[in-house]
Design a protein around this motif. Sequence first.
Motif, mmCIF file in Angstrom:
data_model
loop_
_atom_site.group_PDB
_atom_site.id
_atom_site.type_symbol
_atom_site.label_atom_id
_atom_site.label_comp_id
_atom_site.label_asym_id
_atom_site.label_seq_id
_atom_site.Cartn_x
_atom_site.Cartn_y
_atom_site.Cartn_z
ATOM 1 N N LEU A 126 54.470 -23.962 -22.941
ATOM 2 C CA LEU A 126 54.955 -24.031 -24.311
ATOM 3 C C LEU A 126 55.404 -25.455 -24.625
ATOM 4 O O LEU A 126 55.043 -26.026 -25.663
ATOM 5 C CB LEU A 126 56.102 -23.046 -24.538
ATOM 6 N N LYS A 174 59.006 -18.572 -30.833
ATOM 7 C CA LYS A 174 58.726 -19.219 -29.549
ATOM 8 C C LYS A 174 60.023 -19.628 -28.860
ATOM 9 O O LYS A 174 60.165 -19.483 -27.646
ATOM 10 C CB LYS A 174 57.806 -20.426 -29.736
ATOM 11 N N ASN A 193 55.062 -16.572 -13.692
ATOM 12 C CA ASN A 193 54.444 -16.540 -15.018
ATOM 13 C C ASN A 193 55.421 -16.894 -16.130
ATOM 14 O O ASN A 193 55.034 -17.532 -17.116
ATOM 15 C CB ASN A 193 53.783 -15.186 -15.271
ATOM 16 N N MET A 194 56.679 -16.513 -15.990
ATOM 17 C CA MET A 194 57.665 -16.918 -16.993
ATOM 18 C C MET A 194 57.872 -18.433 -16.958
ATOM 19 O O MET A 194 57.925 -19.080 -18.009
ATOM 20 C CB MET A 194 58.984 -16.179 -16.785
ATOM 21 N N CYS A 215 62.898 -15.606 -21.667
ATOM 22 C CA CYS A 215 62.322 -15.859 -20.333
ATOM 23 C C CYS A 215 63.386 -16.411 -19.389
ATOM 24 O O CYS A 215 63.505 -15.971 -18.241
ATOM 25 C CB CYS A 215 61.154 -16.842 -20.420
ATOM 26 N N ALA A 269 54.860 -20.086 -18.473
ATOM 27 C CA ALA A 269 54.855 -19.919 -19.928
ATOM 28 C C ALA A 269 55.784 -20.928 -20.596
ATOM 29 O O ALA A 269 55.427 -21.536 -21.615
ATOM 30 C CB ALA A 269 55.263 -18.492 -20.297
#
Length: 141
Positions: free
Chosen positions: A110, A125, A102-103, A132, A106
């Motif tokens: 992004l 962000k 999931n990291m 992360c 993400a």
Amino acid sequence: MNINYLTPLLVVIICNVCYHLISKSISGTTNTFIALFITYGVACLISAFGFLVTSKNYFITEVTKVNVSNVLLGLVVVGIEGGYILMYRSGWEISKGSLIVNMCVAIILLIVGILVFRDGITIKKIIGVALCIIGIFFINK
């Protein structure tokens, strides 16, 4: 925030936790693809019931609205679910595997969001991405 905004989030969180607990519990002697066949058979039945309950249109009317994205989503969902089952069978800890995936997702989303969908970039962000990456490093140490 209203309930219509938070409810889907809670459903996804609860189902995602259950998803990983159940995926980790699938017998190692069960063929991955028969497991997915049964999983999707159940999902198909529930989806058909959901369609009957929520739609006033005929099935064929709704099917004509489907596009290639639905087929592609089917392909990638099998990859995600089969991948998780294989990850857990190969020894990934439930506390690490999903978190790392999931990291990474993400961070990739992004970047895609900024480059393809013109999402805004903020210092928050950028800090989130850095955290992360640091988190992935520490989790694997």
